[in-house]
Design a protein around this motif. Structure first.
Motif, mmCIF file in Angstrom:
data_model
loop_
_atom_site.group_PDB
_atom_site.id
_atom_site.type_symbol
_atom_site.label_atom_id
_atom_site.label_comp_id
_atom_site.label_asym_id
_atom_site.label_seq_id
_atom_site.Cartn_x
_atom_site.Cartn_y
_atom_site.Cartn_z
ATOM 1 N N ALA A 142 -2.916 -13.812 -13.685
ATOM 2 C CA ALA A 142 -1.816 -13.428 -13.092
ATOM 3 C C ALA A 142 -2.223 -12.711 -11.562
ATOM 4 N N ASP A 143 -1.771 -13.115 -10.442
ATOM 5 C CA ASP A 143 -2.118 -12.930 -9.189
ATOM 6 C C ASP A 143 -1.142 -11.911 -8.481
ATOM 7 N N GLY A 144 -1.428 -10.556 -8.384
ATOM 8 C CA GLY A 144 -0.584 -9.894 -7.339
ATOM 9 C C GLY A 144 0.255 -8.875 -8.004
ATOM 10 N N GLY A 145 0.396 -7.673 -7.332
ATOM 11 C CA GLY A 145 1.287 -6.476 -7.885
ATOM 12 C C GLY A 145 0.676 -5.353 -9.053
ATOM 13 N N ILE A 146 -0.577 -5.579 -9.297
ATOM 14 C CA ILE A 146 -1.176 -4.614 -10.254
ATOM 15 C C ILE A 146 -1.371 -3.597 -9.441
ATOM 16 N N ALA B 189 5.325 -14.355 9.993
ATOM 17 C CA ALA B 189 4.323 -13.787 9.013
ATOM 18 C C ALA B 189 4.974 -13.407 7.894
ATOM 19 N N GLU B 190 4.051 -13.748 6.717
ATOM 20 C CA GLU B 190 4.642 -13.475 5.432
ATOM 21 C C GLU B 190 3.814 -12.359 4.767
ATOM 22 N N GLY B 191 3.300 -11.532 5.566
ATOM 23 C CA GLY B 191 2.389 -10.428 5.077
ATOM 24 C C GLY B 191 2.374 -9.376 5.965
ATOM 25 N N LYS C 50 -8.487 -0.566 5.799
ATOM 26 C CA LYS C 50 -7.297 -1.511 6.236
ATOM 27 C C LYS C 50 -7.204 -2.821 5.548
ATOM 28 N N TYR C 51 -6.241 -2.706 4.806
ATOM 29 C CA TYR C 51 -5.944 -3.961 3.885
ATOM 30 C C TYR C 51 -4.794 -4.778 4.658
ATOM 31 N N ARG C 52 -5.030 -6.072 4.490
ATOM 32 C CA ARG C 52 -4.160 -6.844 5.173
ATOM 33 C C ARG C 52 -3.575 -8.300 4.333
ATOM 34 N N GLY C 53 -2.582 -8.699 4.442
ATOM 35 C CA GLY C 53 -2.212 -10.158 3.917
ATOM 36 C C GLY C 53 -2.940 -11.152 4.585
ATOM 37 N N GLN C 54 -3.102 -12.498 3.974
ATOM 38 C CA GLN C 54 -3.719 -13.272 4.588
ATOM 39 C C GLN C 54 -2.796 -14.188 5.587
ATOM 40 N N ALA C 55 -1.398 -13.832 5.349
ATOM 41 C CA ALA C 55 -0.457 -14.455 5.998
ATOM 42 C C ALA C 55 0.112 -13.404 7.053
ATOM 43 N N SER C 56 -0.606 -12.246 7.341
ATOM 44 C CA SER C 56 -0.239 -11.067 8.178
ATOM 45 C C SER C 56 -0.411 -11.550 9.605
ATOM 46 N N ILE D 185 -6.540 -8.967 -8.387
ATOM 47 C CA ILE D 185 -6.142 -7.540 -7.843
ATOM 48 C C ILE D 185 -6.650 -7.573 -6.286
ATOM 49 N N GLY D 186 -5.577 -7.341 -5.356
ATOM 50 C CA GLY D 186 -6.209 -7.221 -4.111
ATOM 51 C C GLY D 186 -6.354 -5.682 -3.665
ATOM 52 N N LYS D 187 -5.152 -5.029 -3.739
ATOM 53 C CA LYS D 187 -5.118 -3.589 -2.886
ATOM 54 C C LYS D 187 -5.916 -2.793 -3.846
ATOM 55 N N LEU D 188 -6.251 -2.713 -4.869
ATOM 56 C CA LEU D 188 -6.850 -1.611 -5.603
ATOM 57 C C LEU D 188 -8.530 -1.869 -5.348
ATOM 58 N N ALA E 133 -11.209 -9.857 -8.625
ATOM 59 C CA ALA E 133 -10.923 -9.467 -7.142
ATOM 60 C C ALA E 133 -10.349 -10.677 -6.235
ATOM 61 N N SER E 134 -9.059 -10.177 -5.427
ATOM 62 C CA SER E 134 -8.776 -11.208 -4.591
ATOM 63 C C SER E 134 -9.609 -11.904 -3.847
ATOM 64 N N ASN E 135 -9.566 -13.265 -3.508
ATOM 65 C CA ASN E 135 -10.217 -13.921 -2.507
ATOM 66 C C ASN E 135 -9.822 -13.774 -1.263
ATOM 67 N N MET E 136 -9.615 -12.577 -0.686
ATOM 68 C CA MET E 136 -9.128 -12.285 0.595
ATOM 69 C C MET E 136 -10.154 -11.566 1.461
ATOM 70 N N ASP E 137 -10.079 -11.694 2.859
ATOM 71 C CA ASP E 137 -11.124 -11.227 3.642
ATOM 72 C C ASP E 137 -11.259 -9.843 3.847
ATOM 73 N N PRO F 63 4.765 -11.022 -5.539
ATOM 74 C CA PRO F 63 4.780 -9.832 -6.130
ATOM 75 C C PRO F 63 3.445 -8.987 -5.406
ATOM 76 N N GLY F 64 2.534 -9.486 -4.346
ATOM 77 C CA GLY F 64 1.701 -8.757 -3.968
ATOM 78 C C GLY F 64 1.994 -7.756 -2.970
ATOM 79 N N SER F 65 0.980 -6.745 -2.952
ATOM 80 C CA SER F 65 1.561 -5.267 -2.365
ATOM 81 C C SER F 65 1.650 -5.530 -0.933
ATOM 82 N N ILE F 66 1.076 -6.544 -0.207
ATOM 83 C CA ILE F 66 1.074 -6.857 1.256
ATOM 84 C C ILE F 66 1.967 -8.046 1.586
ATOM 85 N N CYS F 67 2.848 -8.263 0.660
ATOM 86 C CA CYS F 67 3.317 -9.637 0.545
ATOM 87 C C CYS F 67 5.071 -9.762 1.131
ATOM 88 N N THR F 68 5.258 -10.468 2.178
ATOM 89 C CA THR F 68 6.941 -10.319 2.382
ATOM 90 C C THR F 68 7.445 -11.590 2.330
HETATM 91 P P1 IMP Z 1 -2.068 -7.003 -4.564
HETATM 92 O O1 IMP Z 1 -2.938 -6.793 -5.616
HETATM 93 O O2 IMP Z 1 -0.774 -6.557 -5.144
HETATM 94 O O3 IMP Z 1 -2.508 -6.325 -3.257
HETATM 95 O O4 IMP Z 1 -1.758 -8.627 -4.402
HETATM 96 C C1 IMP Z 1 -2.743 -9.462 -3.945
HETATM 97 C C2 IMP Z 1 -2.441 -10.945 -4.020
HETATM 98 O O5 IMP Z 1 -1.523 -10.860 -2.643
HETATM 99 C C3 IMP Z 1 -3.458 -11.869 -3.446
HETATM 100 O O6 IMP Z 1 -4.319 -12.184 -4.639
HETATM 101 C C4 IMP Z 1 -2.669 -13.090 -3.144
HETATM 102 O O7 IMP Z 1 -2.298 -13.698 -4.016
HETATM 103 C C5 IMP Z 1 -1.502 -12.329 -2.321
HETATM 104 N N1 IMP Z 1 -1.400 -12.442 -0.955
HETATM 105 C C6 IMP Z 1 -2.714 -12.247 0.130
HETATM 106 N N2 IMP Z 1 -2.173 -12.248 1.125
HETATM 107 C C7 IMP Z 1 -0.763 -12.355 1.245
HETATM 108 C C8 IMP Z 1 0.061 -12.576 2.290
HETATM 109 O O8 IMP Z 1 -0.233 -12.392 3.653
HETATM 110 N N3 IMP Z 1 1.431 -12.610 1.910
HETATM 111 C C9 IMP Z 1 1.755 -12.653 0.649
HETATM 112 N N4 IMP Z 1 0.835 -12.868 -0.309
HETATM 113 C C10 IMP Z 1 -0.237 -12.579 0.032
#
Ligand code: IMP
Length: 339
Positions: A208-212, A278-280, A255-261, A231-234, A47-51, A172-177
């Motif tokens: 492999a981190d992000g986009g799953i 912001a990059e999320g 509520k799911y959010r990027g750490q750079a949002s 994996i973050g979103k799931l 699981a992603s190390n996100m809050d 590739p992350g679902s919350i990434c811009t």
């Molecule tokens: P997801 O599984 O597609 O939701 O991607 C999760 C991954 O996105 C995390 O494990 C981080 O590597 C990355 N991530 C987290 N926060 C941000 C952000 O704000 N901007 C860009 N990438 C992020």
């Protein structure tokens, strides 16, 4: 003039060609893998190390399934210390790369964390390499995950600095811009393939981190050379996640959010960091259910994938993998449709 010299692929651009199968049952493949050089895992999902993702209840489910929780760093020292004391020698902590945080990270390692995940948005930097070197010198027995990167050169540099695993994924992350804001990023399938060549040579596991989105992406990432996927979103959309929940139209949403949002930065720093964009992003979505359901569905798909690959293990899947590049209509033909 610099040239455009290579084509690169996302998961949707690629498919796996079925291989001869002599495995009698889809329950037979074993999904053991390695998180880091010394740390074994019984399943390749992290699981992603996100809050809005990792939490104590989610950590319990992950441990029960043979994964390793990596706690996030966006809270105070005392809270992180409490987490570690609850799971001595079973979990990782996280860290950035600022010199001022080194002491705190060292204390948390001494409290009984297995290791630390040092991750920043652009991990290929001298600050990152110094931070890894410094920590490895003082804690040679602790495992270091470092990232994020998306090229073989960066992978090589972080391993040289002392990383015991490297996290791959820029954008590739679902919350990434990041890619939309900066123009930078390598499509995730190609990033994994490129980094996996170095990972195999140096024998340092690739995360492999992000986009799953589904087990399809997990199978492709593993086949391309990842030892695990983050994996973050799931996971954020599970009952146990760290995400804030609300009830709307008789449904529970998270509520799911990027750490750079902006949403996160305002809460954590009080405002957007000066001169930054912001990059999320953040979004509300209906939860999927308990984390166990997400894990079971993903692992079921991966086990089945292994049998199509004629493989009893992730290593065998990688050895036998034959990829083809597909056109944009492949995904259309692959989805269920009534008409
Ligand atoms: P997801 O599984 O597609 O939701 O991607 C999760 C991954 O996105 C995390 O494990 C981080 O590597 C990355 N991530 C987290 N926060 C941000 C952000 O704000 N901007 C860009 N990438 C992020």
């Amino acid at each position: 003039m610099p040239e455009i010299f290579k084509e690169a692929y996302t998961f949707d651009d690629i498919a796996l060609v079925p291989q001869f199968n002599n495995i009698p049952s889809r329950t037979e493949p074993i999904l053991d893998s390695w998180l880091t050089k010394k740390q074994k895992i019984n399943m390749p999902l992290i699981a992603s190390n996100m809050d809005t993702v990792i939490s104590l209840p989610l950590a319990d489910v992950l441990l029960k399934n043979g994964s390793i929780p990596i706690f996030h760093r966006f809270t105070n020292f005392e809270t992180q210390a409490k987490w570690i004391k609850k799971y001595p020698n079973k979990v990782f902590i996280s860290s950035g790369i600022k010199k001022e945080t080194l002491d705190e990270t060292r204390k948390l390692l001494d409290l009984g964390a297995l290791g630390v995940c040092i991750d920043v948005a652009h991990g290929h930097s001298d600050m990152m390499m110094h931070y890894i070197e410094e920590l490895k010198k003082k804690h040679p027995d602790k495992e270091i995950i470092a990232g994020n990167v998306c090229t073989g050169v960066a992978y090589h540099d972080l391993v040289n600095a002392g990383a015991d695993a490297v996290k791959v994924g820029i954008g590739p992350g679902s919350i990434c811009t990041t890619r939309m804001i900066t123009g930078f990023g390598v499509p995730q399938f190609t990033a994994i393939i490129d980094c996996a060549k170095i990972a195999a040579k140096l024998r340092v596991p690739l995360i492999a981190d992000g986009g799953i989105r589904t087990s399809r992406d997990v199978v492709l990432a593993l086949a391309a050379g990842a030892s695990s996927v983050m994996i973050g979103k799931l996971f954020a959309l599970t009952k146990e996640s760290g995400a804030t929940k609300r009830e709307k139209n008789n449904k529970i949403e998270a509520k799911y959010r990027g750490q750079a949002s902006e949403d996160f930065q305002k809460e954590y720093f009080g405002c957007l960091k000066e001169k930054t964009t912001a990059e999320g992003v953040n979004f509300w979505a209906e939860i999927i259910g308990p984390a166990q359901k997400v894990i079971d569905e993903l692992l079921g798909g991966v086990r089945s994938g292994l049998t199509y690959g004629g493989a009893r293990s992730i290593k065998e899947l990688q050895r036998k993998a034959e990829f083809i590049k597909v056109t944009s209509t492949y995904m259309e033909e692959s989805r269920p449709r009534a008409h």
